[in-house]
Design a protein around this motif. Structure first.
Motif, PDB file in Angstrom:
ATOM      1  N   MET A  55     -81.469 -39.465 -73.149  1.00  0.00           N
ATOM      2  CA  MET A  55     -82.212 -38.497 -72.337  1.00  0.00           C
ATOM      3  C   MET A  55     -81.624 -38.344 -70.928  1.00  0.00           C
ATOM      4  SD  MET A  55     -86.125 -39.241 -73.528  1.00  0.00           S
ATOM      5  CE  MET A  55     -86.756 -37.603 -73.231  1.00  0.00           C
ATOM      6  N   LEU A  56     -80.322 -38.136 -70.844  1.00  0.00           N
ATOM      7  CA  LEU A  56     -79.651 -38.085 -69.551  1.00  0.00           C
ATOM      8  C   LEU A  56     -80.204 -36.981 -68.649  1.00  0.00           C
ATOM      9  CD1 LEU A  56     -75.999 -38.670 -70.776  1.00  0.00           C
ATOM     10  CD2 LEU A  56     -77.586 -40.334 -69.785  1.00  0.00           C
ATOM     11  N   TRP A  57     -80.481 -35.825 -69.195  1.00  0.00           N
ATOM     12  CA  TRP A  57     -81.029 -34.720 -68.410  1.00  0.00           C
ATOM     13  C   TRP A  57     -82.481 -35.013 -68.010  1.00  0.00           C
ATOM     14  CZ3 TRP A  57     -78.889 -30.315 -66.439  1.00  0.00           C
ATOM     15  CH2 TRP A  57     -79.766 -29.370 -65.950  1.00  0.00           C
ATOM     16  N   GLN A  58     -83.265 -35.454 -68.961  1.00  0.00           N
ATOM     17  CA  GLN A  58     -84.700 -35.627 -68.769  1.00  0.00           C
ATOM     18  C   GLN A  58     -85.040 -36.782 -67.832  1.00  0.00           C
ATOM     19  OE1 GLN A  58     -83.019 -35.325 -71.588  1.00  0.00           O
ATOM     20  NE2 GLN A  58     -84.081 -34.038 -73.049  1.00  0.00           N
ATOM     21  N   LEU A  59     -84.154 -37.751 -67.690  1.00  0.00           N
ATOM     22  CA  LEU A  59     -84.437 -38.943 -66.884  1.00  0.00           C
ATOM     23  C   LEU A  59     -84.029 -38.789 -65.419  1.00  0.00           C
ATOM     24  CD1 LEU A  59     -83.370 -41.775 -69.368  1.00  0.00           C
ATOM     25  CD2 LEU A  59     -85.676 -41.002 -68.799  1.00  0.00           C
ATOM     26  N   ALA A  60     -83.679 -37.603 -64.987  1.00  0.00           N
ATOM     27  CA  ALA A  60     -83.174 -37.382 -63.631  1.00  0.00           C
ATOM     28  C   ALA A  60     -84.111 -37.929 -62.559  1.00  0.00           C
ATOM     29  CB  ALA A  60     -82.907 -35.899 -63.397  1.00  0.00           C
ATOM     30  N   TYR A  61     -85.415 -37.782 -62.726  1.00  0.00           N
ATOM     31  CA  TYR A  61     -86.380 -38.234 -61.718  1.00  0.00           C
ATOM     32  C   TYR A  61     -87.336 -39.294 -62.270  1.00  0.00           C
ATOM     33  CZ  TYR A  61     -84.505 -34.275 -59.252  1.00  0.00           C
ATOM     34  OH  TYR A  61     -83.653 -33.397 -58.655  1.00  0.00           O
ATOM     35  N   THR A  62     -86.920 -39.962 -63.300  1.00  0.00           N
ATOM     36  CA  THR A  62     -87.713 -41.016 -63.928  1.00  0.00           C
ATOM     37  C   THR A  62     -87.516 -42.333 -63.193  1.00  0.00           C
ATOM     38  OG1 THR A  62     -87.518 -39.935 -66.072  1.00  0.00           O
ATOM     39  CG2 THR A  62     -88.034 -42.275 -66.102  1.00  0.00           C
ATOM     40  N   GLU A  63     -88.582 -43.097 -63.064  1.00  0.00           N
ATOM     41  CA  GLU A  63     -88.486 -44.443 -62.500  1.00  0.00           C
ATOM     42  C   GLU A  63     -87.980 -45.380 -63.602  1.00  0.00           C
ATOM     43  OE1 GLU A  63     -89.142 -45.298 -59.240  1.00  0.00           O
ATOM     44  OE2 GLU A  63     -89.435 -43.144 -58.923  1.00  0.00           O
ATOM     45  N   LEU A  64     -86.912 -46.102 -63.317  1.00  0.00           N
ATOM     46  CA  LEU A  64     -86.266 -46.966 -64.306  1.00  0.00           C
ATOM     47  C   LEU A  64     -86.624 -48.423 -64.056  1.00  0.00           C
ATOM     48  CD1 LEU A  64     -82.724 -45.343 -64.118  1.00  0.00           C
ATOM     49  CD2 LEU A  64     -84.598 -44.727 -65.647  1.00  0.00           C
ATOM     50  N   PHE A  65     -87.014 -49.114 -65.123  1.00  0.00           N
ATOM     51  CA  PHE A  65     -87.351 -50.534 -65.045  1.00  0.00           C
ATOM     52  C   PHE A  65     -86.534 -51.280 -66.098  1.00  0.00           C
ATOM     53  CE2 PHE A  65     -90.953 -48.256 -63.371  1.00  0.00           C
ATOM     54  CZ  PHE A  65     -91.283 -48.985 -62.242  1.00  0.00           C
ATOM     55  N   PHE A  66     -85.817 -52.301 -65.656  1.00  0.00           N
ATOM     56  CA  PHE A  66     -84.960 -53.081 -66.542  1.00  0.00           C
ATOM     57  C   PHE A  66     -85.487 -54.505 -66.606  1.00  0.00           C
ATOM     58  CE2 PHE A  66     -82.392 -49.693 -64.730  1.00  0.00           C
ATOM     59  CZ  PHE A  66     -81.862 -49.117 -65.866  1.00  0.00           C
ATOM     60  N   LEU A  67     -85.675 -55.008 -67.818  1.00  0.00           N
ATOM     61  CA  LEU A  67     -86.185 -56.361 -68.027  1.00  0.00           C
ATOM     62  C   LEU A  67     -85.188 -57.183 -68.826  1.00  0.00           C
ATOM     63  CD1 LEU A  67     -89.848 -55.510 -69.078  1.00  0.00           C
ATOM     64  CD2 LEU A  67     -89.023 -56.157 -66.820  1.00  0.00           C
ATOM     65  N   GLU A  68     -85.104 -58.452 -68.491  1.00  0.00           N
ATOM     66  CA  GLU A  68     -84.227 -59.362 -69.224  1.00  0.00           C
ATOM     67  C   GLU A  68     -84.780 -59.671 -70.611  1.00  0.00           C
ATOM     68  OE1 GLU A  68     -81.186 -60.630 -68.415  1.00  0.00           O
ATOM     69  OE2 GLU A  68     -81.244 -59.303 -66.674  1.00  0.00           O
ATOM     70  N   LYS A  69     -86.103 -59.721 -70.748  1.00  0.00           N
ATOM     71  CA  LYS A  69     -86.707 -60.136 -72.020  1.00  0.00           C
ATOM     72  C   LYS A  69     -86.486 -59.080 -73.100  1.00  0.00           C
ATOM     73  CE  LYS A  69     -90.892 -60.885 -70.711  1.00  0.00           C
ATOM     74  NZ  LYS A  69     -92.324 -61.209 -70.734  1.00  0.00           N
ATOM     75  N   LEU A  70     -86.540 -59.514 -74.335  1.00  0.00           N
ATOM     76  CA  LEU A  70     -86.380 -58.618 -75.476  1.00  0.00           C
ATOM     77  C   LEU A  70     -87.689 -57.896 -75.773  1.00  0.00           C
ATOM     78  CD1 LEU A  70     -84.289 -60.970 -77.774  1.00  0.00           C
ATOM     79  CD2 LEU A  70     -83.458 -59.090 -76.333  1.00  0.00           C
ATOM     80  N   TRP A  71     -87.602 -56.757 -76.451  1.00  0.00           N
ATOM     81  CA  TRP A  71     -88.777 -55.941 -76.740  1.00  0.00           C
ATOM     82  C   TRP A  71     -89.900 -56.711 -77.447  1.00  0.00           C
ATOM     83  CZ3 TRP A  71     -91.368 -52.141 -75.059  1.00  0.00           C
ATOM     84  CH2 TRP A  71     -92.339 -51.528 -75.856  1.00  0.00           C
ATOM     85  N   PRO A  72     -89.606 -57.551 -78.445  1.00  0.00           N
ATOM     86  CA  PRO A  72     -90.711 -58.270 -79.104  1.00  0.00           C
ATOM     87  C   PRO A  72     -91.487 -59.177 -78.144  1.00  0.00           C
ATOM     88  CG  PRO A  72     -88.736 -58.421 -80.437  1.00  0.00           C
ATOM     89  CD  PRO A  72     -88.340 -57.812 -79.122  1.00  0.00           C
ATOM     90  N   ASP A  73     -90.862 -59.580 -77.039  1.00  0.00           N
ATOM     91  CA  ASP A  73     -91.509 -60.459 -76.069  1.00  0.00           C
ATOM     92  C   ASP A  73     -92.236 -59.682 -74.968  1.00  0.00           C
ATOM     93  OD1 ASP A  73     -90.488 -62.696 -77.419  1.00  0.00           O
ATOM     94  OD2 ASP A  73     -88.572 -62.474 -76.361  1.00  0.00           O
ATOM     95  N   PHE A  74     -92.062 -58.375 -74.928  1.00  0.00           N
ATOM     96  CA  PHE A  74     -92.727 -57.526 -73.937  1.00  0.00           C
ATOM     97  C   PHE A  74     -94.228 -57.549 -74.212  1.00  0.00           C
ATOM     98  CE2 PHE A  74     -94.218 -53.423 -72.335  1.00  0.00           C
ATOM     99  CZ  PHE A  74     -93.609 -53.362 -71.091  1.00  0.00           C
ATOM    100  N   ASN A  75     -95.026 -57.738 -73.150  1.00  0.00           N
ATOM    101  CA  ASN A  75     -96.465 -57.867 -73.360  1.00  0.00           C
ATOM    102  C   ASN A  75     -97.254 -57.013 -72.372  1.00  0.00           C
ATOM    103  OD1 ASN A  75     -96.839 -59.393 -70.902  1.00  0.00           O
ATOM    104  ND2 ASN A  75     -95.942 -61.143 -71.989  1.00  0.00           N
ATOM    105  N   SER A  76     -98.562 -57.073 -72.475  1.00  0.00           N
ATOM    106  CA  SER A  76     -99.427 -56.234 -71.640  1.00  0.00           C
ATOM    107  C   SER A  76     -99.286 -56.580 -70.155  1.00  0.00           C
ATOM    108  CB  SER A  76    -100.883 -56.340 -72.087  1.00  0.00           C
ATOM    109  OG  SER A  76    -101.345 -57.661 -71.961  1.00  0.00           O
ATOM    110  N   ASN A  77     -99.020 -57.834 -69.835  1.00  0.00           N
ATOM    111  CA  ASN A  77     -98.811 -58.200 -68.426  1.00  0.00           C
ATOM    112  C   ASN A  77     -97.550 -57.559 -67.866  1.00  0.00           C
ATOM    113  OD1 ASN A  77    -101.141 -59.727 -68.167  1.00  0.00           O
ATOM    114  ND2 ASN A  77    -100.132 -61.590 -68.884  1.00  0.00           N
ATOM    115  N   ASP A  78     -96.510 -57.460 -68.679  1.00  0.00           N
ATOM    116  CA  ASP A  78     -95.284 -56.782 -68.261  1.00  0.00           C
ATOM    117  C   ASP A  78     -95.576 -55.310 -67.981  1.00  0.00           C
ATOM    118  OD1 ASP A  78     -93.639 -59.085 -68.634  1.00  0.00           O
ATOM    119  OD2 ASP A  78     -93.603 -58.653 -70.785  1.00  0.00           O
ATOM    120  N   LEU A  79     -96.314 -54.689 -68.887  1.00  0.00           N
ATOM    121  CA  LEU A  79     -96.657 -53.276 -68.713  1.00  0.00           C
ATOM    122  C   LEU A  79     -97.505 -53.068 -67.459  1.00  0.00           C
ATOM    123  CD1 LEU A  79     -96.522 -50.395 -69.732  1.00  0.00           C
ATOM    124  CD2 LEU A  79     -98.516 -50.898 -71.170  1.00  0.00           C
TER     125      LEU A  79
END
Length: 96
Positions: A55-79
């Motif tokens: 989504m290179l065009w669509q992400l022009a003004y998107t806030e980007l968040f990068f996490l070290e953890k893997l998706w299965p470990d992503f939880n409600s506190n992260d969100l």
């Protein structure tokens, strides 16, 4: 869900399809996401700090968040943490 999606191809095809006067509005009508709003937040897990042709065009003004953890470990506190940081951000959408 984006299966076998490539943003470079999407942008190239949008240019090819554009038969009208070329402007941003007409160009965006030919994107795959033509009837969808642009994302406000992108969360990339797994320790990768790249967009990977997503989504290179669509992400022009998107806030980007990068996490070290893997998706299965992503939880409600992260969100909740990301939403809190997002709410504190000042979004200019290209304006000064």
């Amino acid at each position: 869900m984006a299966i076998n999606y490539g943003s470079k191809n999407e942008i190239f095809n949008a240019f090819k399809k554009n038969k009208k006067k070329l402007n941003i509005k007409n160009f965006e009508k030919n994107l795959y996401t033509q009837n969808m709003p642009n994302p406000d937040i992108l969360i990339r897990t797994g320790g990768h700090y790249r967009l990977s042709n997503f989504m290179l065009w669509q992400l022009a003004y998107t806030e980007l968040f990068f996490l070290e953890k893997l998706w299965p470990d992503f939880n409600s506190n992260d969100l909740k943490s990301i939403i809190y940081k997002y709410k504190k951000s000042r979004r200019n959408f290209g304006n000064i």
